[in-house]
Design a protein around this motif. Structure first.
Motif, PDB file in Angstrom:
ATOM      1  N   PRO A 161     -11.014   3.133  12.817  1.00  0.00           N
ATOM      2  CA  PRO A 161     -10.578   3.893  11.706  1.00  0.00           C
ATOM      3  C   PRO A 161     -10.628   4.676  14.009  1.00  0.00           C
ATOM      4  O   PRO A 161      -9.715   5.847  14.347  1.00  0.00           O
ATOM      5  N   HIS A 162     -10.648   4.186  14.758  1.00  0.00           N
ATOM      6  CA  HIS A 162     -11.051   4.759  16.058  1.00  0.00           C
ATOM      7  C   HIS A 162      -9.487   4.039  16.773  1.00  0.00           C
ATOM      8  O   HIS A 162      -9.104   4.582  18.359  1.00  0.00           O
ATOM      9  N   TYR A 163      -8.727   3.545  16.308  1.00  0.00           N
ATOM     10  CA  TYR A 163      -7.480   3.147  16.940  1.00  0.00           C
ATOM     11  C   TYR A 163      -6.404   4.365  16.720  1.00  0.00           C
ATOM     12  O   TYR A 163      -5.068   4.195  16.882  1.00  0.00           O
ATOM     13  N   GLY A 164      -6.973   5.382  15.580  1.00  0.00           N
ATOM     14  CA  GLY A 164      -6.021   6.749  15.424  1.00  0.00           C
ATOM     15  C   GLY A 164      -5.724   6.018  13.563  1.00  0.00           C
ATOM     16  O   GLY A 164      -6.115   5.046  13.209  1.00  0.00           O
ATOM     17  N   GLY A 165      -4.271   7.445  13.118  1.00  0.00           N
ATOM     18  CA  GLY A 165      -4.431   7.967  12.026  1.00  0.00           C
ATOM     19  C   GLY A 165      -5.520   8.127  11.254  1.00  0.00           C
ATOM     20  O   GLY A 165      -6.527   8.355  11.785  1.00  0.00           O
ATOM     21  N   GLN A 166      -5.304   8.442  10.205  1.00  0.00           N
ATOM     22  CA  GLN A 166      -5.769   8.932   9.123  1.00  0.00           C
ATOM     23  C   GLN A 166      -7.009   8.146   8.877  1.00  0.00           C
ATOM     24  O   GLN A 166      -6.371   7.219   8.049  1.00  0.00           O
ATOM     25  N   LYS A 167      -8.728   8.166   8.544  1.00  0.00           N
ATOM     26  CA  LYS A 167      -9.642   8.088   7.528  1.00  0.00           C
ATOM     27  C   LYS A 167      -8.578   7.347   6.201  1.00  0.00           C
ATOM     28  O   LYS A 167      -9.384   6.568   5.330  1.00  0.00           O
ATOM     29  N   GLU A 168      -8.701   8.923   5.918  1.00  0.00           N
ATOM     30  CA  GLU A 168      -7.889   8.571   3.949  1.00  0.00           C
ATOM     31  C   GLU A 168      -7.248   7.472   3.695  1.00  0.00           C
ATOM     32  O   GLU A 168      -6.672   6.290   3.201  1.00  0.00           O
ATOM     33  N   LEU A 173      -6.247   2.084   2.615  1.00  0.00           N
ATOM     34  CA  LEU A 173      -5.859   0.612   2.997  1.00  0.00           C
ATOM     35  C   LEU A 173      -6.842  -0.954   2.439  1.00  0.00           C
ATOM     36  O   LEU A 173      -7.006  -1.552   2.700  1.00  0.00           O
ATOM     37  N   ARG A 174      -8.287  -0.463   3.110  1.00  0.00           N
ATOM     38  CA  ARG A 174      -9.352  -1.428   3.082  1.00  0.00           C
ATOM     39  C   ARG A 174      -9.239  -1.727   1.387  1.00  0.00           C
ATOM     40  O   ARG A 174      -9.796  -2.754   1.313  1.00  0.00           O
ATOM     41  N   ALA A 175      -9.726  -0.455   0.119  1.00  0.00           N
ATOM     42  CA  ALA A 175      -9.327  -0.582  -0.908  1.00  0.00           C
ATOM     43  C   ALA A 175      -8.497  -1.794  -1.267  1.00  0.00           C
ATOM     44  O   ALA A 175      -8.545  -2.846  -2.000  1.00  0.00           O
ATOM     45  N   ALA A 176      -7.043  -1.036  -0.946  1.00  0.00           N
ATOM     46  CA  ALA A 176      -6.146  -2.289  -1.608  1.00  0.00           C
ATOM     47  C   ALA A 176      -6.738  -3.679  -0.866  1.00  0.00           C
ATOM     48  O   ALA A 176      -5.771  -5.045  -1.599  1.00  0.00           O
ATOM     49  N   ALA A 177      -6.566  -3.688   0.197  1.00  0.00           N
ATOM     50  CA  ALA A 177      -6.655  -5.158   0.889  1.00  0.00           C
ATOM     51  C   ALA A 177      -8.047  -6.014   0.327  1.00  0.00           C
ATOM     52  O   ALA A 177      -7.975  -7.099   0.500  1.00  0.00           O
ATOM     53  N   SER A 217      -0.205   5.605  -4.645  1.00  0.00           N
ATOM     54  CA  SER A 217      -0.335   6.997  -4.650  1.00  0.00           C
ATOM     55  C   SER A 217      -1.301   7.381  -2.989  1.00  0.00           C
ATOM     56  O   SER A 217      -1.334   8.404  -3.628  1.00  0.00           O
ATOM     57  N   ALA A 218      -1.707   6.908  -1.926  1.00  0.00           N
ATOM     58  CA  ALA A 218      -1.994   7.818  -0.754  1.00  0.00           C
ATOM     59  C   ALA A 218      -1.067   7.774  -0.009  1.00  0.00           C
ATOM     60  O   ALA A 218      -0.981   8.331   0.712  1.00  0.00           O
ATOM     61  N   GLY A 219       0.707   7.376   0.014  1.00  0.00           N
ATOM     62  CA  GLY A 219       1.809   7.606   0.145  1.00  0.00           C
ATOM     63  C   GLY A 219       2.039   6.597   1.569  1.00  0.00           C
ATOM     64  O   GLY A 219       2.977   7.139   2.785  1.00  0.00           O
ATOM     65  N   ILE A 220       1.555   5.245   1.606  1.00  0.00           N
ATOM     66  CA  ILE A 220       1.487   4.394   2.406  1.00  0.00           C
ATOM     67  C   ILE A 220       2.534   3.759   2.673  1.00  0.00           C
ATOM     68  O   ILE A 220       3.570   3.609   1.207  1.00  0.00           O
ATOM     69  N   VAL A 256       4.805   0.624   3.660  1.00  0.00           N
ATOM     70  CA  VAL A 256       4.801  -0.770   3.507  1.00  0.00           C
ATOM     71  C   VAL A 256       5.679  -0.908   4.871  1.00  0.00           C
ATOM     72  O   VAL A 256       7.006  -1.134   3.894  1.00  0.00           O
ATOM     73  N   SER A 257       5.817  -1.797   6.045  1.00  0.00           N
ATOM     74  CA  SER A 257       6.986  -1.696   6.171  1.00  0.00           C
ATOM     75  C   SER A 257       6.976  -4.085   6.096  1.00  0.00           C
ATOM     76  O   SER A 257       8.109  -3.737   5.607  1.00  0.00           O
ATOM     77  N   ASN A 258       5.327  -4.081   6.304  1.00  0.00           N
ATOM     78  CA  ASN A 258       5.676  -6.034   5.780  1.00  0.00           C
ATOM     79  C   ASN A 258       4.505  -6.075   4.185  1.00  0.00           C
ATOM     80  O   ASN A 258       3.327  -5.505   4.250  1.00  0.00           O
ATOM     81  N   PRO A 259       5.367  -6.500   3.441  1.00  0.00           N
ATOM     82  CA  PRO A 259       4.987  -6.864   1.892  1.00  0.00           C
ATOM     83  C   PRO A 259       4.161  -7.049   1.639  1.00  0.00           C
ATOM     84  O   PRO A 259       2.890  -7.310   1.218  1.00  0.00           O
ATOM     85  N   ASP A 260       3.097  -7.794   3.204  1.00  0.00           N
ATOM     86  CA  ASP A 260       1.375  -8.162   3.078  1.00  0.00           C
ATOM     87  C   ASP A 260       0.810  -7.566   3.075  1.00  0.00           C
ATOM     88  O   ASP A 260      -0.651  -7.593   3.807  1.00  0.00           O
ATOM     89  N   LEU A 261       1.165  -6.562   3.800  1.00  0.00           N
ATOM     90  CA  LEU A 261       0.176  -5.311   4.257  1.00  0.00           C
ATOM     91  C   LEU A 261      -0.123  -5.310   5.945  1.00  0.00           C
ATOM     92  O   LEU A 261      -1.621  -3.926   6.345  1.00  0.00           O
ATOM     93  N   THR A 262       0.140  -6.571   6.236  1.00  0.00           N
ATOM     94  CA  THR A 262       0.032  -6.727   7.964  1.00  0.00           C
ATOM     95  C   THR A 262       0.436  -5.459   9.056  1.00  0.00           C
ATOM     96  O   THR A 262       0.164  -4.756   9.937  1.00  0.00           O
ATOM     97  N   VAL A 263       1.679  -4.611   8.031  1.00  0.00           N
ATOM     98  CA  VAL A 263       2.279  -3.010   9.454  1.00  0.00           C
ATOM     99  C   VAL A 263       2.555  -2.409   8.236  1.00  0.00           C
ATOM    100  O   VAL A 263       2.897  -2.728   7.150  1.00  0.00           O
ATOM    101  N   CYS A 264       1.397  -0.935   7.820  1.00  0.00           N
ATOM    102  CA  CYS A 264       2.118  -0.288   7.653  1.00  0.00           C
ATOM    103  C   CYS A 264       2.116   0.842   7.909  1.00  0.00           C
ATOM    104  O   CYS A 264       1.846   0.717   9.446  1.00  0.00           O
ATOM    105  N   TYR A 265       2.842   2.386   7.351  1.00  0.00           N
ATOM    106  CA  TYR A 265       2.292   3.988   8.048  1.00  0.00           C
ATOM    107  C   TYR A 265       1.992   4.586   7.021  1.00  0.00           C
ATOM    108  O   TYR A 265       2.738   4.101   6.248  1.00  0.00           O
ATOM    109  N   ASP A 266       1.932   5.795   7.527  1.00  0.00           N
ATOM    110  CA  ASP A 266       1.565   6.623   6.938  1.00  0.00           C
ATOM    111  C   ASP A 266       2.420   7.625   7.317  1.00  0.00           C
ATOM    112  O   ASP A 266       3.788   7.650   7.424  1.00  0.00           O
ATOM    113  N   GLU A 267       2.891   8.657   6.119  1.00  0.00           N
ATOM    114  CA  GLU A 267       3.670   9.653   6.587  1.00  0.00           C
ATOM    115  C   GLU A 267       4.058  10.458   7.166  1.00  0.00           C
ATOM    116  O   GLU A 267       5.004  11.080   7.267  1.00  0.00           O
TER     117      GLU A 267
END
Length: 114
Positions: A46-53, A58-62, A76-79, A81-92
């Motif tokens: 979370p210290h790298y930016g983005g939202q804690k939620e 992502l932790r729950a999904a991983a 449901s979190a509105g994430i 997914v850029s890479n289908p293996d979850l290595t790169v994602c974006y929020d809204e």
């Protein structure tokens, strides 16, 4: 002639999740060492930016072994997914979330306790 009648682009957030490709740590590693690496990542992520939620989702999904449930968590979190293996994602809002492979799967050279 232009783009009239062209089909709309598929929504990026609808990418189906898949398991990450197999990976190998630089040296054989124990489950405890992998767990420590994961804990350190999630503690500092979370210290790298983005939202804690989003990080929490992502932790729950991983950590979810069931890809269908992981997909539901991400959707449901509105994430986005850029890479289908979850290595790169974006929020809204467009913030980028990068997950290292070691939080997503076990290495091929994991030392199993006898």
């Amino acid at each position: 002639m232009g783009c009239a009648g062209s089909t709309p682009k598929v929504d990026e957030s609808s990418k189906k999740l898949r398991k990450p490709k197999p990976w190998k740590h630089t040296q054989p590693i124990t489950p405890a060492q992998v767990k420590q690496m994961r804990d350190e990542f999630w503690d500092t992520a979370p210290h790298y930016g983005g939202q804690k939620e989003i990080w929490d989702a992502l932790r729950a999904a991983a950590t979810e072994a069931d890809l269908t449930l992981a997909q539901t968590i991400v959707d449901s979190a509105g994430i986005i997914v850029s890479n289908p293996d979850l290595t790169v994602c974006y929020d809204e809002r467009g913030a980028k979330y990068e997950l290292p492979i070691y939080v997503l799967s076990e290495p091929t050279n994991l030392i199993r306790d006898g």
